[in-house]
Design an enzyme around this catalytic site. Structure first.
Site, PDB file in Angstrom:
ATOM      1  N   GLU A  70       4.198  -6.451   2.130  1.00 44.68           N
ATOM      2  CA  GLU A  70       3.840  -6.900   0.773  1.00 44.68           C
ATOM      3  C   GLU A  70       3.796  -5.722  -0.203  1.00 44.68           C
ATOM      4  OE1 GLU A  70      -0.012  -8.592   1.481  1.00 44.68           O
ATOM      5  OE2 GLU A  70       0.783 -10.430   2.339  1.00 44.68           O
TER       6      GLU A  70
ATOM      7  N   ARG B 296       3.466  -1.611  -5.629  1.00 45.71           N
ATOM      8  CA  ARG B 296       3.605  -0.343  -6.345  1.00 45.71           C
ATOM      9  C   ARG B 296       4.859   0.426  -5.942  1.00 45.71           C
ATOM     10  NH1 ARG B 296      -1.172   2.365  -8.006  1.00 45.71           N
ATOM     11  NH2 ARG B 296      -2.232   1.112  -6.438  1.00 45.71           N
TER      12      ARG B 296
ATOM     13  N   ARG C 183      -5.232   1.970 -16.279  1.00 46.81           N
ATOM     14  CA  ARG C 183      -5.430   2.729 -15.045  1.00 46.81           C
ATOM     15  C   ARG C 183      -6.170   4.059 -15.239  1.00 46.81           C
ATOM     16  NH1 ARG C 183      -2.265   4.379 -11.789  1.00 46.81           N
ATOM     17  NH2 ARG C 183      -3.245   3.542  -9.940  1.00 46.81           N
TER      18      ARG C 183
ATOM     19  N   CYS D 137     -11.664   1.544 -30.010  1.00 50.83           N
ATOM     20  CA  CYS D 137     -12.977   2.079 -30.382  1.00 50.83           C
ATOM     21  C   CYS D 137     -13.894   2.271 -29.186  1.00 50.83           C
ATOM     22  CB  CYS D 137     -13.624   1.149 -31.380  1.00 50.83           C
ATOM     23  SG  CYS D 137     -12.557   0.907 -32.782  1.00 50.83           S
TER      24      CYS D 137
ATOM     25  N   GLY E  80       0.756  -1.255   0.000  1.00 51.63           N
ATOM     26  CA  GLY E  80       0.000   0.000   0.000  1.00 51.63           C
ATOM     27  C   GLY E  80       0.778   1.291   0.000  1.00 51.63           C
TER      28      GLY E  80
HETATM   29  N1  LLP Z   1      -1.112  -7.149  -0.404  1.00 53.17           N
HETATM   30  C1  LLP Z   1      -2.412  -7.327  -0.700  1.00 53.17           C
HETATM   31  C2  LLP Z   1      -3.208  -8.256   0.107  1.00 53.17           C
HETATM   32  C3  LLP Z   1      -3.004  -6.617  -1.773  1.00 53.17           C
HETATM   33  O1  LLP Z   1      -4.297  -6.779  -2.041  1.00 53.17           O
HETATM   34  C4  LLP Z   1      -2.210  -5.718  -2.534  1.00 53.17           C
HETATM   35  C5  LLP Z   1      -2.783  -4.979  -3.663  1.00 53.17           C
HETATM   36  C6  LLP Z   1      -0.846  -5.589  -2.193  1.00 53.17           C
HETATM   37  C7  LLP Z   1      -0.337  -6.315  -1.117  1.00 53.17           C
HETATM   38  C8  LLP Z   1       0.083  -4.668  -2.933  1.00 53.17           C
HETATM   39  O2  LLP Z   1      -0.313  -3.360  -2.786  1.00 53.17           O
HETATM   40  P1  LLP Z   1       0.620  -2.151  -3.268  1.00 53.17           P
HETATM   41  O3  LLP Z   1       1.844  -2.140  -2.404  1.00 53.17           O
HETATM   42  O4  LLP Z   1       0.945  -2.391  -4.688  1.00 53.17           O
HETATM   43  O5  LLP Z   1      -0.223  -0.955  -3.075  1.00 53.17           O
HETATM   44  N2  LLP Z   1      -4.788  -2.255  -9.838  1.00 53.17           N
HETATM   45  C9  LLP Z   1      -4.791  -1.190  -8.839  1.00 53.17           C
HETATM   46  C10 LLP Z   1      -4.150  -1.629  -7.550  1.00 53.17           C
HETATM   47  C11 LLP Z   1      -4.781  -2.867  -6.946  1.00 53.17           C
HETATM   48  C12 LLP Z   1      -4.147  -3.268  -5.651  1.00 53.17           C
HETATM   49  C13 LLP Z   1      -4.614  -4.610  -5.217  1.00 53.17           C
HETATM   50  N3  LLP Z   1      -3.987  -5.126  -4.049  1.00 53.17           N
HETATM   51  C14 LLP Z   1      -4.104   0.041  -9.407  1.00 53.17           C
HETATM   52  O6  LLP Z   1      -3.727   0.026 -10.578  1.00 53.17           O
HETATM   53  O7  LLP Z   1      -3.992   1.058  -8.728  1.00 53.17           O
END
Ligand code: LLP
Length: 438
Positions: free
Chosen positions: A279, A282, A318, A361, A245
């Site tokens: 975890e 991004r 996105r 399209c 996150g």
């Molecule tokens: N752990 C869990 C349980 C998750 O559901 C996620 C992301 C992460 C870790 C990794 O989160 P990060 O560090 O990447 O924020 N497609 C969307 C983002 C979906 C995130 C889903 N879960 C976007 O393009 O913004």
């Protein structure tokens, strides 16, 4: 920052002018910087150095085998959410003892495969799943296919608002993720009755692209008191998984450095006495990648100017899906974009508000709307779409029977193709015309 920089008016990925990549490999193309990947991984590692921790890169953000292999070599573990992602980590020889498996709907086949692979633990989302994992582990142990009970972390829903897009908010009670803390107590109480599954930790991922530290403080505060209240011989909670996150910069609104998150999180982790599992997805890959695209046409229609480019929503969804902002700038330019030292406010004499749209399209196919870009952009110019390393290629599709772009990794002064461009035959390879239906 990242390793995409303008040198003498030309955007470089590390030491490689991206004009060279476009000339040799065509567009659209995803370009990743190895240096940025490693830099961001190291920043997290150092920020949490004061506590025992395991970084499990969230494979869903970018599952390219080359990217995974680079992170594996740096010592990263992996967070997977499907049998397919587990397969990728196995393919690059990732250590199974550093793999956590999350996801609301794991199938029996996926659970079995992960148990046989010997992953560190599952993040379980419900008591029903706990029971199911126990059942599958019992079966596999009886068949002597695994030697140990399954290890799990219980995913709790701390009911905290992370102040991000509602599609990527997961830690509020109305979302489908985890169980509320009261129910979590009950699950822990019931846990010993399930054979061959051991609850070893608590997991709480509250959302993605979080740019404030406060939600982490609130969430971890709740989770740590929960752990302290429930630690016992029957339930030896030794892992605290705070999910992913951490936000990144997409526009001029700067995301806090990871050290600021660590500052509020580390003392809480210390109180818990647990090993911290992170975890991040991004944060590690987001700013490590750009999408290179070429202007096919410049079109003036009514009062508007459209830059029609060769990357569409099938390449990067996105903006269409979340209204996400990705900085876009010409690859060859005397002026710099705002996140790279350019003027924060567009010069009205030098820029024009344009829509950057793809060739697909539907009206939802855009990369930017009403964006101030240099006036002189013309047909054939190359544009860079920044911060495209996370949730870019992984969410690409073949919509409009468009082959997916290649993924290219730069290391120093050289680049390599990590995924080649998809051909029409690649797209059609699983299809046939069944005579019987004609
Ligand atoms: N752990 C869990 C349980 C998750 O559901 C996620 C992301 C992460 C870790 C990794 O989160 P990060 O560090 O990447 O924020 N497609 C969307 C983002 C979906 C995130 C889903 N879960 C976007 O393009 O913004």
């Amino acid at each position: 920052m990242d390793s995409f920089k303008y040198v003498d008016g030309v955007l470089h990925a590390e030491g490689v002018p991206v004009t060279k990549i476009a000339r040799e490999q065509g567009t659209p193309a995803y370009v990743y910087s190895r240096e940025t990947l490693l830099d961001h991984y190291t920043k997290i590692d150092q920020a949490f150095a004061a506590v025992p921790h395991l970084i499990c890169f969230s494979v869903k953000a970018n599952s390219n085998l080359g990217v995974l292999a680079i992170l594996n070599k740096a010592g990263s573990g992996f967070d997977v959410v499907s049998g397919g992602e587990l397969h990728r980590v196995q393919k690059i020889g990732g250590p199974m003892k550093k793999v956590v498996y999350a996801g609301v709907g794991k199938t029996d086949e996926e659970i079995g495969a992960a148990l046989k692979a010997g992953i560190l633990m599952f993040n379980v989302e419900s008591e029903a799943e706990l029971e199911n994992i126990g059942r599958i582990a019992t079966d596999l142990r009886e068949k002597k296919q695994i030697a140990e009970p399954a290890r799990v972390a219980l995913r709790v829903n701390p009911d905290v608002d992370p102040h991000t897009h509602h599609y990527i908010t997961t830690g509020k009670k109305e979302t489908k993720f985890g169980v509320d803390l009261q129910r979590a107590s009950q699950v822990l109480k019931n846990a010993p009755k399930y054979k061959n599954v051991q609850v070893a930790g608590v997991h709480a991922h509250i959302g993605s692209q979080i740019t404030e530290v406060e939600p982490y403080k609130e969430s971890l505060g709740k989770v740590v008191s929960f752990i302290k209240d429930h630690r016992s011989k029957d339930v030896p909670l030794t892992y605290l998984n705070s999910g992913g996150g951490f936000g990144i910069y997409y526009a001029d609104k700067k995301a806090p450095p990871v050290a600021q998150f660590a500052q509020v999180m580390v003392p809480l982790v210390q109180q818990s006495g647990c090993t911290l599992v992170l975890e991040p997805g991004r944060f590690i890959v987001g700013n490590s990648g750009i999408l290179l695209t070429r202007v096919i046409y410049v079109k003036d229609s009514g009062a508007k100017r459209f830059l029609i480019v060769d990357a569409g929503m099938n390449d990067l969804i996105r903006p269409s899906l979340y209204d996400a902002f990705h900085e876009i700038w010409p690859v060859e330019s005397e002026t710099l974009p705002p996140t790279r030292g350019g003027a924060a406010k567009a010069d009205p004499d030098a820029t024009l508000e344009v829509d950057v749209v793809g060739p697909i399209c539907e009206s939802g196919d855009f990369l930017a709307k009403g964006r101030a870009l240099p006036k002189e952009i013309k047909r054939g110019d190359l544009l860079a779409v920044f911060s495209a390393g996370a949730y870019g290629y992984v969410m690409a599709s073949n919509y409009n029977t468009r082959g997916r772009a290649p993924e290219i990794i730069v290391k120093g002064g050289a680049y390599a193709i990590a995924t080649r461009r998809e051909t029409y035959d690649d797209i059609l390879k699983n299809e046939s015309v069944p005579e019987s239906v004609l």
